[in-house]
Write a protein that holds these residues in place. Structure first.
Motif: not given
Length: 447
Positions: A90-91, A39-49, A341-345, A77-88
């Motif tokens: 790094x995979x 669903x977020x294909x082609x979008x920058x990470x910051x724009x994925x909701x 590496x929340x700003x890039x790996x 509670x929410x961790x950053x890995x919850x965000x990674x899961x939600x925006x798919x």
């Protein structure tokens, strides 16, 4: 489910009472769906909701296996890995579930077209599987997120080295952002009695991660008097690093991005605070080129705050954006310890400042059971406090993840699962009263 909640809230139900309660066939969980991976294909990470991908739906209660427990989740509670899961990224996490599903028939339970996410919980044990002796129905618990098999010798000196090590709720299914969670029994720890459900659920992942990264011999091995540069010092991870540094007799140099976050660090007891936004540090000239002049300006500012000393340890987690500066400002023989590496790996740094000054880069990932237990013990003793800033209901987990993704939060963002309201679950009000200001520190609204 109502009967389970009523029994827990009564505070009078015995272990036998809880064990006798019928389990529901389904429960509500915050999930991502395999069909939405593109669903977020082609979008920058910051724009994925995350609000678009995270859904609350009813799913079947999983089969209970050897050495496992089903826990009624009062809060998470929410961790950053919850965000990674939600925006798919790094995979998609379904890749992890598919791999787990190939390991065994019990692993196959996790390979589903939906993924119930979440790597924290506070709740009550409902059922235990064969081989579980340390825990029983009715026990009030928190869970750390290390899932291991320990069939290989590699994991028996440090369970984080187990080849089958996974992060529960991220690389496994049936996580904590739900009404019921499936955990291994060696993930469970006693719930701190002076905290509410949502407060107790907040520290787990980040506090244990910070403990290993900063305090443990597996990380930086912090000692009294060390100067420690802490990026994002009022955030979910950095707020615990700041407390651990102060509690351990070290001197944190807290880097934040706003005056309000700077005040939070000072309220925790930190004296050296850098507002990187106000001081306008720009470590990159453009996407490909770093600016060593900014590293030097940053290092000079640090020395102004430490009486002329460089930092012994850098507590790294932003990654690409800050890593060059982190390597530069560390003292000769010092340590840069990184867990994310929340700003890039893809990290870039000038290796001359590493090898010629005998510095070390140490990778640190979550914590083993002993480290997680020690970190939780500090919470229970009132030495380290939860950094909960805001709480959402389960149905609004997407908004909670959005806050974390956009850095709109301080500390940790909590989620109520079965708890009908905030403030429940406290069984030691005397200890709570002694630490109430510290417990509520991050609840102060931004001014």
């Amino acid at each position: 489910m109502d009967e389970i909640v009523a029994a827990i809230l009564s505070r009078e139900a015995t272990s036998e009472d809880i064990a006798a309660l019928p389990l529901p066939e389904t429960y509500r969980a915050c999930v991502v769906r395999k069909e939405d991976c593109g669903m977020f294909e082609g979008m920058d990470s910051a724009d994925k909701d995350p609000r678009k991908s995270l859904r609350t739906m009813s799913i079947p209660v999983p089969e209970l296996g050897l050495g496992e427990a089903l826990v009624a989740v009062m809060a998470s509670s929410v961790n950053y890995n919850s965000v990674w899961s939600a925006i798919f990224e790094p995979i998609p996490t379904f890749t992890f579930l598919e791999r787990y599903g190939k390991t065994s028939p019990m692993g196959k339970r996790h390979d589903l077209p939906y993924h119930a996410i979440g790597s924290d919980l506070a709740g009550v044990v409902l059922r235990t599987g064969p081989g579980v002796n340390a825990w029983k129905p009715g026990d009030e618990v928190v869970a750390h997120c290390l899932s291991v098999e320990l069939e290989s010798a590699d994991g028996h000196s440090d369970t984080m080295l187990d080849p089958e090590q996974r992060i529960w709720g991220f690389e496994t299914n049936f996580g904590g952002l739900a009404e019921i969670a499936l955990v291994k029994s060696n993930q469970l720890m006693p719930k701190p009695k002076h905290l509410s459900w949502e407060e107790a659920a907040a520290p787990g992942l980040v506090n244990s991660t910070a403990y290993r990264q900063l305090v443990s011999r597996n990380g930086a091995g912090m000692k009294q008097g060390d100067n420690i540069l802490i990026w994002g010092a009022s955030g979910g991870l950095g707020s615990y690093a700041t407390q651990l540094a102060l509690s351990g007799g070290a001197h944190p140099v807290c880097v934040v991005s706003s005056p309000h976050k700077a005040e939070i660090c000072r309220a925790m007891g930190a004296e050296a605070v850098i507002d990187r936004t106000a001081e306008d540090y720009r470590f990159w000239k453009d996407e490909r080129t770093q600016d060593p002049r900014e590293w030097k300006r940053f290092g000079k500012r640090i020395r102004e705050l430490t009486g002329g000393e460089d930092v012994d340890i850098v507590f790294e987690h932003p990654g690409r954006e800050t890593f060059g500066a982190s390597v530069y400002v560390t003292r000769k023989g010092g340590t840069i310890v990184t867990c994310a590496s929340t700003s890039g790996y893809t990290h870039e740094y000038d290796n001359r400042y590493l090898w010629m000054s005998l510095k070390r880069i140490v990778g640190s990932h979550f914590a083993n059971y002993r480290e997680a237990w020690e970190a939780n013990r500090l919470i229970a003793k009132g030495r380290i406090h939860p950094t909960l800033s805001k709480v959402y209901p389960l149905e609004e987990t997407g908004q909670a993840a959005y806050d974390v993704h956009r850095n709109l939060h301080q500390g940790k963002v909590g989620v109520l699962a079965l708890a009908p309201q905030e403030g429940l679950g406290v069984s030691d009000p005397e200890t709570r009263a002694r630490h109430l200001d510290a417990i509520n520190l991050f609840r102060t609204p931004a001014g």
